[in-house]
Write an enzyme that holds these catalytic residues in place. Sequence first.
Site, mmCIF file in Angstrom:
data_model
loop_
_atom_site.group_PDB
_atom_site.id
_atom_site.type_symbol
_atom_site.label_atom_id
_atom_site.label_comp_id
_atom_site.label_asym_id
_atom_site.label_seq_id
_atom_site.Cartn_x
_atom_site.Cartn_y
_atom_site.Cartn_z
ATOM 1 N N GLY A 147 -6.013 -2.226 -17.602
ATOM 2 C CA GLY A 147 -6.016 -3.056 -16.591
ATOM 3 C C GLY A 147 -6.630 -4.843 -17.701
ATOM 4 O O GLY A 147 -6.246 -4.594 -18.824
ATOM 5 N N SER A 148 -6.552 -5.868 -17.026
ATOM 6 C CA SER A 148 -7.146 -7.142 -17.709
ATOM 7 C C SER A 148 -8.655 -6.854 -18.713
ATOM 8 O O SER A 148 -8.506 -8.126 -19.478
ATOM 9 C CB SER A 148 -7.603 -8.287 -16.358
ATOM 10 O OG SER A 148 -6.014 -8.259 -15.390
ATOM 11 N N THR A 149 -9.163 -6.205 -18.790
ATOM 12 C CA THR A 149 -9.995 -5.471 -19.764
ATOM 13 C C THR A 149 -9.543 -5.940 -21.291
ATOM 14 O O THR A 149 -9.977 -5.893 -22.203
ATOM 15 C CB THR A 149 -10.626 -4.687 -19.417
ATOM 16 O OG1 THR A 149 -10.408 -3.238 -20.067
ATOM 17 C CG2 THR A 149 -11.575 -5.039 -18.196
ATOM 18 N N PHE A 150 -8.486 -5.094 -20.844
ATOM 19 C CA PHE A 150 -7.527 -5.359 -22.723
ATOM 20 C C PHE A 150 -7.827 -6.521 -22.748
ATOM 21 O O PHE A 150 -6.559 -6.558 -24.275
ATOM 22 C CB PHE A 150 -6.809 -4.029 -22.577
ATOM 23 C CG PHE A 150 -6.133 -3.829 -23.866
ATOM 24 C CD1 PHE A 150 -6.458 -2.683 -24.428
ATOM 25 C CD2 PHE A 150 -4.492 -3.971 -24.392
ATOM 26 C CE1 PHE A 150 -6.163 -2.316 -25.590
ATOM 27 C CE2 PHE A 150 -3.890 -4.403 -25.266
ATOM 28 C CZ PHE A 150 -4.922 -2.840 -26.233
ATOM 29 N N LYS A 151 -6.737 -7.328 -22.345
ATOM 30 C CA LYS A 151 -6.464 -9.292 -22.752
ATOM 31 C C LYS A 151 -7.811 -9.006 -23.643
ATOM 32 O O LYS A 151 -7.327 -10.024 -24.355
ATOM 33 C CB LYS A 151 -6.888 -8.999 -21.421
ATOM 34 C CG LYS A 151 -6.032 -9.637 -20.482
ATOM 35 C CD LYS A 151 -5.693 -10.035 -19.192
ATOM 36 C CE LYS A 151 -5.143 -9.777 -18.197
ATOM 37 N NZ LYS A 151 -4.825 -10.695 -17.065
#
Length: 485
Positions: free
Chosen positions: A218-222
Amino acid sequence: MNAPLKRVAVACLVMFALLMINVNYLQAVRADGLRSDSRNVRNFYARYEVERGRITAGDKVLAESVDTGDNQFRFQRRYPGGKVYAPITGFFAPESERDMEAAENKLLNGSSPDLLVRRGLDLISGERTKGASVDLTINPKAQEAAYRALSASGKKGALVAIEPKTGAILAMVSVPTYDPNTLVGPDKDTVNKAYGKLDKNEDKPVIDRAVERSYPPGSTFKVVTLAAYLESDDSVTPQTEVDAPQVLDLPNTSADLPNYGGAACGSGRVTLTFALERSCNTPFAKIAMNLGYDALKEQAEKFGIGGDPLKIPMDVAGSGIGPEEDKAALAQTSIGQRSNQMTPLQMAMVAAGIANNGVVMKPYLVNKIADAEGGEIDAANPTELSTAMSEENAAKLKEMMVSVVNNGTANAAQIPGVTVGGKTGTAETARGKAPHAWFISFAPAEDPKIALALIVESGSAGDDASGGHTAAPIAKSVMEAVLGG
């Protein structure tokens, strides 16, 4: 010598040669197979003859051998750490072992070449052979705080905490878990029934979710996408403005990309800090499409993603961003979806690398190994795995992640008097199913002592699960346990 005697002599020589060949074949080629064969009763009894070494963490004994007084089954394993530490210790059963008990088996049972001198001294003195003790890097306060917080309300998930400067693993929790003490007795039928019950459990409590399962991050990969952007151009700063439409038009598909919940991202053009604070999807997807697949893959590899398999010393499942497809797929990959799959350990390494000025340390779980008399055999030697980004760009990313906690989606991770950096993530799984809730973090930002990654699995935190509401408060309790001493 007459002919009959010659024939007898030749036959004897041939049989002797075949006998020697067979002996060497059994000892050199089939030895391990015969030793591990479940029908080898001698081997079964031998497993209980040796006093295996302890597994410890700090001042806690996690596994030890207890003298039963039974000459046939002299020593039996006991796990004072129970369920809390089971994903780390594993178990030593009549016919198998798992996790740390398996990874360091030869040291624990005394058969390692590193213990040759110790075994020689024991032979001379007539002492019973004992295994080496394995001391772990685990911080019991952090481990137990994470277990309490994660297991509350029946949550399923995992947490890994790392010391950024060394790579030492401070906590590794997986829930639901199991009691390894139910698998240690010499009665095979009893143990097999107990294990069978665990194996049939749909929640798979024996699986260590921290290192054996991968999930869409999810958005942790941003933060990885943002690291690639920072590394591509030194003029990029936290205040650099980027396009942030409410919906991003993706090429070659009618399935365009919205922000989470279809929300707007500011006025449509925002700073990178604002985009990360609000976890907008569209700016990061557009950045990734402009950078290209190779740039994102290269940046991921610098954090250890998709590289050589990790051992801590247990085997770690692989992580990766998936194959190269089209621009639309890359947009999804950049926000932690599509084929993007990460273990909690890998995402903890990402957080630790950013916290450690861009340097990723190789994660490890064994602090030191000592023989039965306390003599040190080996000790941890922290090793640099890679440089993920420059110190300057790591500082920029840290600044933005601190702003996520102070002003954005991760305010539930704030700790009074401590500067915390973090990034939330809500990862979609399947249509109609609740998302996974993620959070990665580090603290204190000025001199990081802990970095972690946490996932609460789909469905175990309710339909409104999100990294900010569900995962961040759990992470906060673990960081407080470490920082509070």
